[in-house]
Design an enzyme around this catalytic site. Structure first.
Site, PDB file in Angstrom:
ATOM      1  N   HIS A   1     -35.737  11.259 -17.281  1.00 27.40           N
ATOM      2  CA  HIS A   1     -35.243  11.943 -16.467  1.00 27.40           C
ATOM      3  C   HIS A   1     -34.542  10.202 -15.081  1.00 27.40           C
ATOM      4  O   HIS A   1     -35.430  10.125 -14.203  1.00 27.40           O
ATOM      5  CB  HIS A   1     -35.651  12.895 -15.066  1.00 27.40           C
ATOM      6  CG  HIS A   1     -35.078  13.344 -14.821  1.00 27.40           C
ATOM      7  ND1 HIS A   1     -35.289  14.730 -14.281  1.00 27.40           N
ATOM      8  CD2 HIS A   1     -33.920  13.139 -13.942  1.00 27.40           C
ATOM      9  CE1 HIS A   1     -34.237  15.297 -13.615  1.00 27.40           C
ATOM     10  NE2 HIS A   1     -33.288  14.310 -13.472  1.00 27.40           N
ATOM     11  N   ILE A   2     -34.025   9.497 -16.028  1.00 24.99           N
ATOM     12  CA  ILE A   2     -33.459   8.317 -15.385  1.00 24.99           C
ATOM     13  C   ILE A   2     -31.638   7.739 -14.655  1.00 24.99           C
ATOM     14  O   ILE A   2     -31.729   6.780 -14.360  1.00 24.99           O
ATOM     15  CB  ILE A   2     -33.765   6.881 -16.405  1.00 24.99           C
ATOM     16  CG1 ILE A   2     -33.089   7.357 -17.421  1.00 24.99           C
ATOM     17  CG2 ILE A   2     -35.515   6.472 -16.453  1.00 24.99           C
ATOM     18  CD1 ILE A   2     -33.176   6.092 -18.796  1.00 24.99           C
TER      19      ILE A   2
ATOM     20  N   ARG B   1     -16.691  27.001 -13.038  1.00 21.04           N
ATOM     21  CA  ARG B   1     -16.360  27.222 -12.620  1.00 21.04           C
ATOM     22  C   ARG B   1     -14.728  27.790 -11.638  1.00 21.04           C
ATOM     23  O   ARG B   1     -14.444  28.736 -12.466  1.00 21.04           O
ATOM     24  CB  ARG B   1     -17.153  27.731 -11.313  1.00 21.04           C
ATOM     25  CG  ARG B   1     -18.385  28.565 -11.685  1.00 21.04           C
ATOM     26  CD  ARG B   1     -19.801  27.598 -10.375  1.00 21.04           C
ATOM     27  NE  ARG B   1     -19.477  27.006  -9.903  1.00 21.04           N
ATOM     28  CZ  ARG B   1     -20.813  26.280  -9.476  1.00 21.04           C
ATOM     29  NH1 ARG B   1     -21.655  27.732  -8.750  1.00 21.04           N
ATOM     30  NH2 ARG B   1     -20.757  25.641  -8.557  1.00 21.04           N
TER      31      ARG B   1
ATOM     32  N   GLY C   1     -18.038  18.796 -11.656  1.00 18.25           N
ATOM     33  CA  GLY C   1     -17.887  18.292 -10.255  1.00 18.25           C
ATOM     34  C   GLY C   1     -18.315  16.640 -10.396  1.00 18.25           C
ATOM     35  O   GLY C   1     -17.121  15.995 -11.189  1.00 18.25           O
ATOM     36  N   ARG C   2     -18.520  16.181  -8.786  1.00 22.11           N
ATOM     37  CA  ARG C   2     -18.311  15.133  -8.989  1.00 22.11           C
ATOM     38  C   ARG C   2     -18.858  14.162 -10.317  1.00 22.11           C
ATOM     39  O   ARG C   2     -17.665  12.868 -10.320  1.00 22.11           O
ATOM     40  CB  ARG C   2     -19.031  14.600  -7.215  1.00 22.11           C
ATOM     41  CG  ARG C   2     -18.461  14.925  -6.736  1.00 22.11           C
ATOM     42  CD  ARG C   2     -19.344  14.396  -4.913  1.00 22.11           C
ATOM     43  NE  ARG C   2     -20.946  15.324  -5.597  1.00 22.11           N
ATOM     44  CZ  ARG C   2     -21.059  16.469  -4.689  1.00 22.11           C
ATOM     45  NH1 ARG C   2     -19.824  16.973  -3.736  1.00 22.11           N
ATOM     46  NH2 ARG C   2     -21.937  17.063  -4.421  1.00 22.11           N
ATOM     47  N   ILE C   3     -19.963  14.031 -10.850  1.00 23.80           N
ATOM     48  CA  ILE C   3     -20.203  13.407 -12.070  1.00 23.80           C
ATOM     49  C   ILE C   3     -19.624  13.683 -13.098  1.00 23.80           C
ATOM     50  O   ILE C   3     -19.510  12.635 -14.196  1.00 23.80           O
ATOM     51  CB  ILE C   3     -22.430  13.847 -12.134  1.00 23.80           C
ATOM     52  CG1 ILE C   3     -23.059  13.189 -11.195  1.00 23.80           C
ATOM     53  CG2 ILE C   3     -22.073  12.548 -13.245  1.00 23.80           C
ATOM     54  CD1 ILE C   3     -24.199  13.437 -11.014  1.00 23.80           C
TER      55      ILE C   3
ATOM     56  N   ALA D   1     -27.784  17.279 -17.099  1.00 24.75           N
ATOM     57  CA  ALA D   1     -27.650  18.028 -15.961  1.00 24.75           C
ATOM     58  C   ALA D   1     -29.108  17.967 -15.353  1.00 24.75           C
ATOM     59  O   ALA D   1     -29.747  17.910 -14.876  1.00 24.75           O
ATOM     60  CB  ALA D   1     -26.894  19.171 -16.477  1.00 24.75           C
ATOM     61  N   ARG D   2     -29.945  19.201 -16.252  1.00 21.66           N
ATOM     62  CA  ARG D   2     -31.025  19.298 -15.956  1.00 21.66           C
ATOM     63  C   ARG D   2     -32.085  20.162 -16.857  1.00 21.66           C
ATOM     64  O   ARG D   2     -30.905  21.127 -18.398  1.00 21.66           O
ATOM     65  CB  ARG D   2     -31.538  20.979 -14.382  1.00 21.66           C
ATOM     66  CG  ARG D   2     -31.201  20.723 -12.937  1.00 21.66           C
ATOM     67  CD  ARG D   2     -32.990  19.822 -13.218  1.00 21.66           C
ATOM     68  NE  ARG D   2     -32.584  19.774 -12.000  1.00 21.66           N
ATOM     69  CZ  ARG D   2     -32.377  18.745 -11.048  1.00 21.66           C
ATOM     70  NH1 ARG D   2     -31.875  17.806 -12.190  1.00 21.66           N
ATOM     71  NH2 ARG D   2     -32.272  18.218 -10.014  1.00 21.66           N
TER      72      ARG D   2
ATOM     73  N   GLU E   1     -40.493  19.382 -18.152  1.00 16.57           N
ATOM     74  CA  GLU E   1     -40.999  17.799 -18.745  1.00 16.57           C
ATOM     75  C   GLU E   1     -41.731  17.550 -17.334  1.00 16.57           C
ATOM     76  O   GLU E   1     -41.417  19.000 -16.259  1.00 16.57           O
ATOM     77  CB  GLU E   1     -39.243  17.737 -17.569  1.00 16.57           C
ATOM     78  CG  GLU E   1     -38.828  17.528 -16.444  1.00 16.57           C
ATOM     79  CD  GLU E   1     -37.369  16.286 -16.198  1.00 16.57           C
ATOM     80  OE1 GLU E   1     -36.370  16.974 -16.849  1.00 16.57           O
ATOM     81  OE2 GLU E   1     -36.820  16.117 -15.332  1.00 16.57           O
TER      82      GLU E   1
HETATM   83  C1  GLV Z   1     -31.087  13.733 -10.278  1.00 17.03           C
HETATM   84  O1  GLV Z   1     -32.013  14.598 -10.846  1.00 17.03           O
HETATM   85  C2  GLV Z   1     -30.829  14.188  -9.093  1.00 17.03           C
HETATM   86  O2  GLV Z   1     -30.939  15.992  -9.093  1.00 17.03           O
HETATM   87  O3  GLV Z   1     -30.772  13.489  -8.406  1.00 17.03           O
END
Ligand code: GLV
Length: 326
Positions: free
Chosen positions: A287-288, A179, A156-158, A239-240, A269
């Site tokens: 998560h920064i 995908r 995606g964008r990131i 990501a997550r 987390e």
């Molecule tokens: C950070 O984790 C976000 O989804 O913006």
């Protein structure tokens, strides 16, 4: 006329509260108390909108208990805290905060890649502990980044931002798994080639994960996938939590089955798997990804704009379930 009532679920920039207060009767958790679910439900009573930060689960139970709610505006691009189907069924709009955090988050992904590959955190701890007494030829010898192969899962964008950094700044060969295939122009800009997940894991020197979390992406990287990676490879998760099986990763790092990892997100987390805290070849950040002041301000202003756009003007900026607007 009475202003609509909204709740801001966590502390945010005072200037954003001031903006919201022009349009709404605002209850804000500026004390940043961590509310229990029943407390959150109680604060939501009578509110038409809620400003969420990604920590608050919005599901059918909550929607049934808070019948006045019309919009939940997430100050995050990810929205796995939202049960979108339940929200759509209840006629409640969901919005997220995309775009404004893309480059900041891609920067952090690249920082973790560099830090992990070149053993920056590990060697810094060594130095701070007073263990640096002499030079040696292989001390903290890591993996090269410049000219290496970068594998991105989730384009995606990131993901594209990371690809551009790698291809244009570090002359990396970029492969990706996604995908769907990017259009030819975007592929050319990112100098990226679509490959299977297996080929990516076997070929990449550095693997960066940027996929959204869902049941389908749970443990995208587990023991079997780690076993496919090069013993010198770096794994980065921005990501997550839950995209990686953290226990399997800690084991692979401990056993030297991959080279290093950089993690900004964790399963469960803010708790972190205890084995990750003891393996040296992993860089851990809390998560920064989007944490620069301008970007966090832009994210909170976008969430505020969604609340104002929808509740005042009927036009949210970044709706996730636009069917609710029809
Ligand atoms: C950070 O984790 C976000 O989804 O913006």
């Amino acid at each position: 006329m009475n202003k609509p009532k909204i709740l801001v679920a966590r502390a945010i920039f005072p200037e954003v509260i001031d903006r919201l207060a022009v349009h709404f009767e605002v209850e804000s958790n500026q004390a940043d108390d961590l509310w229990s679910r029943p407390e959150f439900f109680a604060h939501l009573q009578g509110k038409q909108g809620v400003f969420t930060t990604g920590d608050q689960r919005i599901d059918a139970e909550l929607l049934a208990a808070c019948p006045d709610l019309k919009i939940c505006a997430n100050m995050a691009v990810g929205y796995n805290n939202f049960d979108l189907d339940a929200m759509t069924a209840a006629g409640v709009l969901a919005t997220n905060a995309p775009n404004v955090l893309t480059e900041t988050t891609a920067d952090l992904g690249f920082a973790l890649l560099m830090a992990a590959a070149r053993r920056v955190a590990e060697s810094e701890h060594f130095l701070r502990a007073g263990k640096w007494t002499r030079w040696s030829y292989d001390m903290f010898a890591g993996s090269d980044v410049y000219g290496s192969t970068l594998g991105i899962i989730g384009m995606g964008r990131i993901g594209q931002g990371i690809a551009r950094r790698g291809a244009l700044g570090f002359d990396m060969k970029v492969i990706y798994h996604n995908r769907s295939q990017l259009d030819a122009v975007t592929e050319a800009q990112c100098k990226a080639r679509l490959v299977s997940k297996k080929e990516l894991l076997q070929t990449a020197d550095h693997v960066v994960l940027v996929v959204p979390y869902s049941a389908a992406s749970h443990h995208t990287i587990g023991a079997a996938e780690l076993a496919l990676m090069k013993p010198t490879a770096t794994l980065v998760n921005i990501a997550r939590g839950g995209i990686v099986d953290d226990a399997a990763l800690a084991k692979a790092l401990k056993e030297g089955r991959i080279g290093a990892a950089g993690l900004d997100v964790f399963e469960g987390e803010p708790k972190v798997h205890p084995d990750l805290l003891t393996v040296p070849n992993v860089v851990l950040t809390p998560h920064i990804g989007s944490a620069t002041r301008p970007t966090r301000l832009a994210m909170s202003n976008l969430a505020a704009d969604n609340l104002i756009g929808f509740l005042v003007n009927g036009k949210p900026l970044t709706p996730l379930n636009p069917a609710v607007l029809a």
